[in-house]
Design an enzyme around this catalytic site. Structure first.
Site, short mmCIF file in Angstrom:
data_model
loop_
_atom_site.label_atom_id
_atom_site.label_comp_id
_atom_site.label_asym_id
_atom_site.label_seq_id
_atom_site.Cartn_x
_atom_site.Cartn_y
_atom_site.Cartn_z
CE LYS A 1 17.74 44.03 30.65
NZ LYS A 1 17.91 42.83 29.83
CG PHE B 1 20.43 54.97 25.14
CD1 PHE B 1 20.88 55.75 24.10
CD2 PHE B 1 19.35 54.11 24.92
CE1 PHE B 1 20.28 55.69 22.84
CE2 PHE B 1 18.73 54.04 23.67
CZ PHE B 1 19.20 54.83 22.63
CE LYS B 2 28.89 53.17 27.77
NZ LYS B 2 28.30 51.90 27.39
CB VAL B 3 24.44 57.85 32.98
CG1 VAL B 3 23.85 59.01 33.78
CG2 VAL B 3 24.11 56.53 33.67
CE1 TYR C 1 19.53 47.40 30.36
CE2 TYR C 1 19.44 47.63 32.75
CZ TYR C 1 19.82 46.91 31.62
OH TYR C 1 20.48 45.71 31.78
CG ASN D 1 23.43 37.98 27.26
OD1 ASN D 1 23.59 38.49 28.36
ND2 ASN D 1 24.18 38.31 26.20
CD GLN E 1 18.61 57.89 26.47
OE1 GLN E 1 18.60 57.13 27.42
NE2 GLN E 1 19.34 58.99 26.46
#
Length: 277
Positions: A198, A95-97, A194, A90, A106
């Site tokens: 994934k 990173f935040k937008v 991100y 998990n 990033q």
């Protein structure tokens, strides 16, 4: 304690990981290990489960970015339990937008944790999975959306049933390199670190399931990638519609696939349903 069953959750001290541990503590017949990078936060989470829920989890330190840390838990589990019955990968970052960190940085940091470190955990711990074991790699629906934004050439490779782990690793390294050169979009990559990380997790899961079929056919091990959904966590923010407990449902469902089941295996699962890759 080789007769005792054991379940292990990476990144278990908060958010979806914590909710997965909580659910396992209620349903799993055996020992449940909450792992976290920080011993303080991990032990605090175990104490919370005990004090607030009356549930008993064990803690073991695990920093998935530290190979020695992975090997420490590997040796501990092998010695104490003779293997692992349930592994839920998990741990991950995003990173935040609005984050102003350069995109190339990033990309490097996100792939280092979400793909390369998750792969390290798998390489060290998958050999310990016992017959009938269940492995769940937490991916994201973003992987499917990002795949659709890749060039047709990349999509074909990522959907291939014969792609090898080495080929996948090279592609993930290429993405990081292309972001540093500033030409990743021209080379057919989507503009999401991100998402690419994934894609890596989902494709890695497909490869791992294929290898289990080849090397351990008859052992009844099922390995899948899944999307927990958009969940209210530090990572996804307060606007997400799902609670962490709701986000834990699909990973836990895959951890409890019945002993006689032979599917899903090597699939991407969202809301307990197989999604076409």
């Amino acid at each position: 304690m080789a007769g005792t069953r054991v379940a292990v959750v990476t990144g278990g001290n908060k958010g979806i990981g914590f909710a997965i541990v909580k659910s396992l503590c209620k349903k799993f017949q055996g020992d449940v290990y909450l792992t976290a990078r920080s011993p303080e936060l991990g032990q605090e989470a175990v104490k919370d489960l005990k004090d607030k829920e009356g549930l008993s989890a064990h803690f073991h330190q695990l920093d998935i970015n530290d190979l020695q840390s992975i090997r420490n838990i590997r040796d501990f589990l092998k010695e104490k339990y003779g293997g692992i019955d349930v592994l839920i990968n998990n741990a991950g970052i995003a990173f935040k937008v609005a984050d102003t960190t350069p995109f190339a940085t990033q990309a490097e940091v996100t792939l280092k944790t979400n793909f390369f470190a998750t792969r390290d955990v798998c390489n060290e711990l998958l050999p310990l999975i016992k017959p009938g074991g269940r492995v769940v790699n937490v991916s994201s629906m973003v992987s499917v959306n990002s795949l659709g934004r890749c060039s047709p050439e990349l999509q074909k490779v990522f959907r291939s049933d014969t792609i090898t782990e080495n080929e996948l690793v090279k592609l993930m390294e290429t993405f990081v390199k292309d972001t540093k050169n500033g030409d990743h979009q021209e080379k057919g990559w989507p503009n999401t670190a991100y998402g690419v990380s994934k894609i890596g997790v989902t494709v890695l899961s497909r490869i791992q399931a294929r290898l289990l079929n080849e090397k351990r056919k008859g052992d009844g091990i099922l390995l899948n990638a899944c999307c927990p959904g958009w969940v209210k966590t530090d990572m996804a923010g307060p606007n997400a519609p799902k609670t962490p407990d709701e986000g834990a449902e699909t990973p836990v469902y895959l951890a409890f696939l019945p002993p006689e089941a032979d599917s899903p295996h090597g699939q991407f699962v969202s809301e307990k349903k197989v999604i076409k890759w």
